[in-house]
Design a protein around this motif. Structure first.
Motif, PDB file in Angstrom:
ATOM      1  N   ARG A   1       0.775  -1.278  -0.102  1.00  0.00           N
ATOM      2  CA  ARG A   1      -0.036   0.074  -0.132  1.00  0.00           C
ATOM      3  C   ARG A   1       0.863   1.435  -0.265  1.00  0.00           C
ATOM      4  N   SER A   2       1.799   1.144  -0.893  1.00  0.00           N
ATOM      5  CA  SER A   2       2.639   2.260  -0.911  1.00  0.00           C
ATOM      6  C   SER A   2       2.361   3.738  -1.807  1.00  0.00           C
ATOM      7  N   PHE A   3       0.936   3.374  -2.171  1.00  0.00           N
ATOM      8  CA  PHE A   3       0.328   4.681  -2.912  1.00  0.00           C
ATOM      9  C   PHE A   3      -1.295   4.137  -2.907  1.00  0.00           C
ATOM     10  N   LYS A   4      -2.078   5.202  -3.140  1.00  0.00           N
ATOM     11  CA  LYS A   4      -3.601   5.150  -3.290  1.00  0.00           C
ATOM     12  C   LYS A   4      -4.131   5.145  -4.610  1.00  0.00           C
ATOM     13  N   THR A   5      -5.034   4.419  -5.046  1.00  0.00           N
ATOM     14  CA  THR A   5      -5.486   4.616  -6.336  1.00  0.00           C
ATOM     15  C   THR A   5      -7.089   4.240  -6.362  1.00  0.00           C
ATOM     16  N   PRO A   6      -7.888   4.773  -7.350  1.00  0.00           N
ATOM     17  CA  PRO A   6      -9.317   4.512  -7.136  1.00  0.00           C
ATOM     18  C   PRO A   6      -9.448   3.075  -6.985  1.00  0.00           C
ATOM     19  N   ILE A   7     -10.586   2.320  -6.682  1.00  0.00           N
ATOM     20  CA  ILE A   7     -10.825   0.982  -6.772  1.00  0.00           C
ATOM     21  C   ILE A   7     -11.017   0.610  -8.288  1.00  0.00           C
ATOM     22  N   TRP A   8     -11.678   1.282  -9.127  1.00  0.00           N
ATOM     23  CA  TRP A   8     -11.955   0.869 -10.374  1.00  0.00           C
ATOM     24  C   TRP A   8     -10.534   0.550 -10.976  1.00  0.00           C
ATOM     25  N   PHE A   9      -9.658   1.600 -10.778  1.00  0.00           N
ATOM     26  CA  PHE A   9      -8.386   1.021 -11.549  1.00  0.00           C
ATOM     27  C   PHE A   9      -7.461   0.040 -11.032  1.00  0.00           C
TER      28      PHE A   9
ATOM     29  N   ALA B   1      14.665  -2.460   3.621  1.00  0.00           N
ATOM     30  CA  ALA B   1      14.682  -1.502   4.695  1.00  0.00           C
ATOM     31  C   ALA B   1      13.518  -0.491   4.923  1.00  0.00           C
ATOM     32  N   GLN B   2      13.000  -0.233   3.739  1.00  0.00           N
ATOM     33  CA  GLN B   2      11.740   0.634   3.767  1.00  0.00           C
ATOM     34  C   GLN B   2      10.735   0.187   2.885  1.00  0.00           C
ATOM     35  N   PRO B   3       9.886  -1.062   3.477  1.00  0.00           N
ATOM     36  CA  PRO B   3       9.082  -1.600   2.604  1.00  0.00           C
ATOM     37  C   PRO B   3       7.991  -0.674   2.223  1.00  0.00           C
ATOM     38  N   ARG B   4       7.517   0.112   2.782  1.00  0.00           N
ATOM     39  CA  ARG B   4       6.366   1.089   2.387  1.00  0.00           C
ATOM     40  C   ARG B   4       6.494   2.145   1.281  1.00  0.00           C
ATOM     41  N   SER B   5       7.858   2.364   1.091  1.00  0.00           N
ATOM     42  CA  SER B   5       8.319   3.348  -0.131  1.00  0.00           C
ATOM     43  C   SER B   5       7.977   2.924  -1.335  1.00  0.00           C
ATOM     44  N   ALA B   6       7.243   3.792  -2.013  1.00  0.00           N
ATOM     45  CA  ALA B   6       6.876   3.415  -3.375  1.00  0.00           C
ATOM     46  C   ALA B   6       8.136   3.418  -4.353  1.00  0.00           C
TER      47      ALA B   6
ATOM     48  N   LYS C   1      -2.074   8.490  -5.617  1.00  0.00           N
ATOM     49  CA  LYS C   1      -2.073   9.604  -4.502  1.00  0.00           C
ATOM     50  C   LYS C   1      -1.358   8.787  -3.448  1.00  0.00           C
ATOM     51  N   GLU C   2      -1.176   9.855  -2.398  1.00  0.00           N
ATOM     52  CA  GLU C   2      -0.309   9.602  -1.097  1.00  0.00           C
ATOM     53  C   GLU C   2       0.659   8.647  -1.307  1.00  0.00           C
ATOM     54  N   ILE C   3       1.575   8.973  -2.202  1.00  0.00           N
ATOM     55  CA  ILE C   3       2.776   8.159  -2.490  1.00  0.00           C
ATOM     56  C   ILE C   3       3.820   8.115  -1.377  1.00  0.00           C
ATOM     57  N   HIS C   4       4.118   6.914  -0.827  1.00  0.00           N
ATOM     58  CA  HIS C   4       5.103   6.984   0.298  1.00  0.00           C
ATOM     59  C   HIS C   4       6.521   7.213  -0.010  1.00  0.00           C
ATOM     60  N   GLN C   5       7.186   8.058   0.258  1.00  0.00           N
ATOM     61  CA  GLN C   5       8.463   8.565  -0.061  1.00  0.00           C
ATOM     62  C   GLN C   5       9.519   7.734   1.011  1.00  0.00           C
ATOM     63  N   PRO C   6      10.672   7.446   0.483  1.00  0.00           N
ATOM     64  CA  PRO C   6      11.807   6.977   1.089  1.00  0.00           C
ATOM     65  C   PRO C   6      12.340   7.807   2.199  1.00  0.00           C
ATOM     66  N   ASP C   7      12.989   7.524   2.870  1.00  0.00           N
ATOM     67  CA  ASP C   7      13.831   8.366   4.120  1.00  0.00           C
ATOM     68  C   ASP C   7      15.192   8.067   3.721  1.00  0.00           C
TER      69      ASP C   7
END
Ligand SMILES: [Zn+2]
Ligand SMILES: [Zn+2]
Length: 294
Positions: free
Chosen positions: A77-85, A252-257, A283-289
């Motif tokens: 879940r490293s970003f969000k997208t509409p359910i249809w997509f 190291a950072q599994p959530r990062s997109a 949307k809400e794309i997770h960025q690496p640290d």
């Protein structure tokens, strides 16, 4: 100690074929697809249009389907997208024939939870060939089914049905390619499209994905040495896998997109997520640290 030496020293605890625990449906499916791919060696089976179709479908089913959808969206879940997509992406992912989304996500969750430990479904510590292919020929690993680790996804009826019927769209694609090829240039061209754009394409993606399990826990360098397992960054696999080969960054950072974190770590799947964001589909794309890099 280099990763490859550490992996060798830890061998073996598992790794042999457990005859009573084999999954014959998977073995038949994988075997059949490899046989279809072998037909690509026949000179008459080659066509330039088949090769182009193979390349396009490689990007769609491997890059978009497996990497972007099954891995970065459905598992992390490293970003969000509409359910249809999301559903369009799931259908595209089914064409990679790597199992249904619940099973794929479940196995991958177990891999992150137990990375290179005894309960990791596919660690090279149990043998390189085990991590590459042998593990998936078994019904259960250590008494656990992959699907059981992602039961929450079953709440979505579309995901539940696709998990059971994931193998079907590939057959639909085969019929469509055969029919269109036949109309375009005759039945030999139709067969060529099926052999290259389904058989050869699926098997090449199989092995690229499987190398993420085997090669990027064995060879390569680590930006993050404190991850507690053997994951590595491997440039040639990153190129082949549209960015999934920067696997140490990912552990190291599994959530990062983004899996590529240095300027030379090209990550085509992340570029695609960025492009999708420009048209409102990510949307809400997770960025690496990047500060945590050693
Ligand atoms: Zn891994
Ligand atoms: Zn992952």
């Amino acid at each position: 100690m280099p990763v490859a030496k550490r992996v060798e020293a830890a061998r073996p605890r598992r790794g042999g074929i457990e005859w009573g625990n084999l999954n014959w449906v998977v073995i038949t499916g994988l075997g059949g697809m490899h046989l279809l791919a072998l037909l690509a060696l026949l000179p008459w089976a080659f066509s330039w249009s088949g090769l182009v179709l193979m390349a396009v479908l490689m990007w769609l089913s491997g890059g978009i389907g497996i990497n972007l959808c099954y891995h970065r969206l459905m598992t992390h879940r490293s970003f969000k997208t509409p359910i249809w997509f999301e559903r369009v992406l799931l259908l595209v992912a089914s064409l990679a024939w790597q199992g249904g989304p619940v099973q794929w996500v479940g196995v991958h969750r177990l891999h992150h939870k137990h990375s290179d430990g005894d309960a990791d479904p596919h660690s090279p510590r149990h043998g390189f060939t085990w991590a590459h292919i042998l593990w998936m020929l078994h019904r259960e690993i250590e008494g656990v089914k992959g699907e059981d680790a992602a039961k929450d996804l079953m709440r979505d009826g579309f995901v539940r049905r696709l998990n059971a019927w994931f193998w079907l769209p590939q057959f639909g694609l085969m019929v469509a390619l055969m029919g269109l090829g036949w109309l375009w240039g005759g039945w030999v061209l139709g067969l060529s499209w099926v052999i290259w754009a389904v058989g050869a394409r699926t098997v090449v993606i199989f092995h690229i994905t499987w190398f993420v399990n085997s090669a990027t826990h064995t060879w390569g360098y680590q930006n993050f040495k404190e991850t507690g397992e053997d994951s590595t960054n491997l440039w040639w696999l990153a190129l082949l896998s549209f960015g999934e080969g920067w696997h140490n960054n990912h552990h190291a950072q599994p959530r990062s997109a983004a899996h590529g974190m240095r300027w030379f770590e090209w990550d085509m799947t992340y570029w695609t997520i960025k492009i999708l964001s420009w048209v409102g589909l990510a949307k809400e794309i997770h960025q690496p640290d990047l500060k945590k890099m050693s």
